[in-house]
Write a protein that holds these residues in place. Structure first.
Motif, PDB file in Angstrom:
ATOM      1  N   TRP A 158       0.843  -1.205   0.000  1.00 55.46           N
ATOM      2  CA  TRP A 158       0.000   0.000   0.000  1.00 55.46           C
ATOM      3  C   TRP A 158       0.873   1.248   0.000  1.00 55.46           C
ATOM      4  O   TRP A 158       0.618   2.190  -0.750  1.00 55.46           O
ATOM      5  CB  TRP A 158      -0.893   0.017   1.237  1.00 55.46           C
ATOM      6  CG  TRP A 158      -1.963  -1.015   1.274  1.00 55.46           C
ATOM      7  CD1 TRP A 158      -2.417  -1.780   0.239  1.00 55.46           C
ATOM      8  CD2 TRP A 158      -2.738  -1.406   2.415  1.00 55.46           C
ATOM      9  NE1 TRP A 158      -3.413  -2.621   0.668  1.00 55.46           N
ATOM     10  CE2 TRP A 158      -3.638  -2.409   1.990  1.00 55.46           C
ATOM     11  CE3 TRP A 158      -2.747  -1.006   3.749  1.00 55.46           C
ATOM     12  CZ2 TRP A 158      -4.542  -3.011   2.857  1.00 55.46           C
ATOM     13  CZ3 TRP A 158      -3.646  -1.596   4.621  1.00 55.46           C
ATOM     14  CH2 TRP A 158      -4.538  -2.597   4.173  1.00 55.46           C
ATOM     15  N   ILE A 159       1.900   1.268   0.850  1.00 53.03           N
ATOM     16  CA  ILE A 159       2.778   2.432   0.915  1.00 53.03           C
ATOM     17  C   ILE A 159       3.506   2.623  -0.409  1.00 53.03           C
ATOM     18  O   ILE A 159       3.606   3.743  -0.925  1.00 53.03           O
ATOM     19  CB  ILE A 159       3.791   2.277   2.065  1.00 53.03           C
ATOM     20  CG1 ILE A 159       3.067   2.285   3.413  1.00 53.03           C
ATOM     21  CG2 ILE A 159       4.833   3.391   2.028  1.00 53.03           C
ATOM     22  CD1 ILE A 159       3.958   1.925   4.591  1.00 53.03           C
ATOM     23  N   ALA A 160       4.011   1.545  -0.977  1.00 47.12           N
ATOM     24  CA  ALA A 160       4.769   1.634  -2.221  1.00 47.12           C
ATOM     25  C   ALA A 160       3.926   2.153  -3.379  1.00 47.12           C
ATOM     26  O   ALA A 160       4.447   2.739  -4.324  1.00 47.12           O
ATOM     27  CB  ALA A 160       5.357   0.261  -2.572  1.00 47.12           C
ATOM     28  N   SER A 161       2.605   1.961  -3.310  1.00 52.22           N
ATOM     29  CA  SER A 161       1.732   2.405  -4.395  1.00 52.22           C
ATOM     30  C   SER A 161       1.679   3.925  -4.503  1.00 52.22           C
ATOM     31  O   SER A 161       1.469   4.472  -5.589  1.00 52.22           O
ATOM     32  CB  SER A 161       0.312   1.865  -4.192  1.00 52.22           C
ATOM     33  OG  SER A 161      -0.292   2.477  -3.054  1.00 52.22           O
ATOM     34  N   VAL A 202       0.384   7.745   1.119  1.00 52.15           N
ATOM     35  CA  VAL A 202      -0.163   6.658   1.934  1.00 52.15           C
ATOM     36  C   VAL A 202       0.651   6.484   3.213  1.00 52.15           C
ATOM     37  O   VAL A 202       1.876   6.361   3.178  1.00 52.15           O
ATOM     38  CB  VAL A 202      -0.192   5.329   1.152  1.00 52.15           C
ATOM     39  CG1 VAL A 202      -0.648   4.187   2.055  1.00 52.15           C
ATOM     40  CG2 VAL A 202      -1.102   5.439  -0.071  1.00 52.15           C
ATOM     41  N   GLU A 203      -0.046   6.473   4.337  1.00 52.41           N
ATOM     42  CA  GLU A 203       0.529   6.122   5.628  1.00 52.41           C
ATOM     43  C   GLU A 203      -0.340   5.032   6.242  1.00 52.41           C
ATOM     44  O   GLU A 203      -1.568   5.071   6.116  1.00 52.41           O
ATOM     45  CB  GLU A 203       0.558   7.320   6.568  1.00 52.41           C
ATOM     46  CG  GLU A 203       1.441   8.462   6.118  1.00 52.41           C
ATOM     47  CD  GLU A 203       1.352   9.620   7.095  1.00 52.41           C
ATOM     48  OE1 GLU A 203       2.128   9.626   8.078  1.00 52.41           O
ATOM     49  OE2 GLU A 203       0.501  10.496   6.897  1.00 52.41           O
ATOM     50  N   VAL A 204       0.292   4.057   6.893  1.00 50.66           N
ATOM     51  CA  VAL A 204      -0.473   2.989   7.533  1.00 50.66           C
ATOM     52  C   VAL A 204      -0.143   2.951   9.022  1.00 50.66           C
ATOM     53  O   VAL A 204       0.984   3.221   9.441  1.00 50.66           O
ATOM     54  CB  VAL A 204      -0.213   1.616   6.878  1.00 50.66           C
ATOM     55  CG1 VAL A 204      -0.669   1.609   5.434  1.00 50.66           C
ATOM     56  CG2 VAL A 204       1.256   1.231   6.968  1.00 50.66           C
ATOM     57  N   GLN A 261       7.713  -4.996  -0.697  1.00 45.29           N
ATOM     58  CA  GLN A 261       7.985  -3.677  -1.243  1.00 45.29           C
ATOM     59  C   GLN A 261       8.943  -2.902  -0.364  1.00 45.29           C
ATOM     60  O   GLN A 261       9.688  -2.075  -0.824  1.00 45.29           O
ATOM     61  CB  GLN A 261       6.674  -2.888  -1.370  1.00 45.29           C
ATOM     62  CG  GLN A 261       5.637  -3.550  -2.257  1.00 45.29           C
ATOM     63  CD  GLN A 261       6.022  -3.516  -3.720  1.00 45.29           C
ATOM     64  OE1 GLN A 261       6.701  -2.590  -4.151  1.00 45.29           O
ATOM     65  NE2 GLN A 261       5.599  -4.505  -4.456  1.00 45.29           N
ATOM     66  N   THR A 262       8.915  -3.136   0.918  1.00 45.07           N
ATOM     67  CA  THR A 262       9.753  -2.413   1.867  1.00 45.07           C
ATOM     68  C   THR A 262       9.791  -3.210   3.147  1.00 45.07           C
ATOM     69  O   THR A 262       9.074  -4.186   3.288  1.00 45.07           O
ATOM     70  CB  THR A 262       9.207  -0.990   2.120  1.00 45.07           C
ATOM     71  OG1 THR A 262      10.155  -0.248   2.882  1.00 45.07           O
ATOM     72  CG2 THR A 262       7.900  -1.019   2.862  1.00 45.07           C
ATOM     73  N   SER A 263      10.615  -2.835   4.055  1.00 39.34           N
ATOM     74  CA  SER A 263      10.721  -3.605   5.292  1.00 39.34           C
ATOM     75  C   SER A 263       9.607  -3.264   6.251  1.00 39.34           C
ATOM     76  O   SER A 263       9.102  -2.146   6.267  1.00 39.34           O
ATOM     77  CB  SER A 263      12.080  -3.332   5.954  1.00 39.34           C
ATOM     78  OG  SER A 263      12.118  -2.007   6.429  1.00 39.34           O
TER      79      SER A 263
END
Length: 213
Positions: free
Chosen positions: A79-82, A87-89, A203-205
């Protein structure tokens, strides 16, 4: 108008399953992409500039359910990578009560952020994707203190035969929120069909995700 989209993810996931007759469907039915929801809203109202997409959700702990924890962390990272600039989660550990698992503190964190960002004048329009009526006091406070701010609440338009299943978009205590129903044909455009059980979706750590994982 500067708009902030606040998403109570599990609430909306369950609402979609109720509205579209997916209660007995496999668990991936109801998953959606937050950035695609924002794109849908912007396409329907060109006066809204959604510059923040804030997603709140529960997450299994690695101690109690490592597989689901890994799966969800991959989803959050995607979601963040999109849209990393928007976008913040904000994941919160799920609470375990015997055989029951439930979210704890998600609605409180969301409510605090709705009010705090209003106080900071961080948005002109508040878009809330949740049917949790516990959030009404936060909306009422924003409406009372900042009557110039627009408040929009979202829900799903039920398919025929499921009209009594999903909760309606929430409203202010005295009414006045602009309530929007998303039909299934629009939901189909934001469905998330990715398989996050597979590591290629990383997508990320996980350490980069949210305020509290």
């Amino acid at each position: 108008m500067r708009a902030s989209l606040f998403i109570d993810y599990q609430n909306m996931y369950r609402s979609a399953r109720d509205a579209f007759g997916w209660k007995s469907a496999p668990p991936h039915f109801g998953n959606f992409r937050p950035d695609a929801l924002a794109a849908h809203l912007s396409s329907r109202n060109h006066t809204l500039d959604i510059d923040r997409i804030r997603v709140y959700t529960g997450i299994h702990t690695p101690q109690r359910n490592p597989a689901q924890n890994t799966n969800m962390n991959r989803r959050l990272a995607a979601w963040i990578a999109s849209a990393p600039d928007r976008v913040e989660v904000f994941p919160r550990p799920l609470a375990y009560r015997g055989d029951r698992v439930q979210e704890k503190g998600v609605d409180v964190e969301l409510a605090i952020d709705v009010v705090a960002l209003a106080l900071d004048d961080a948005y002109d329009a508040l878009i809330l994707a949740s049917a949790d009526t516990d959030l009404v006091p936060a909306l009422d406070l924003v409406a009372t203190r900042f009557p110039e701010k627009r408040i929009i609440t979202l829900g799903f338009r039920p398919e025929p035969g499921f009209e009594n299943n999903p909760p309606a978009p929430i409203d202010l205590s005295g009414g006045g929120a602009q309530r929007r129903l998303i039909p299934k044909n629009d939901f189909d455009l934001m469905v998330d069909k990715r398989n996050f059980h597979e590591p290629q979706n990383d997508q990320t750590s996980a350490s980069e995700i949210g305020r509290a994982s």
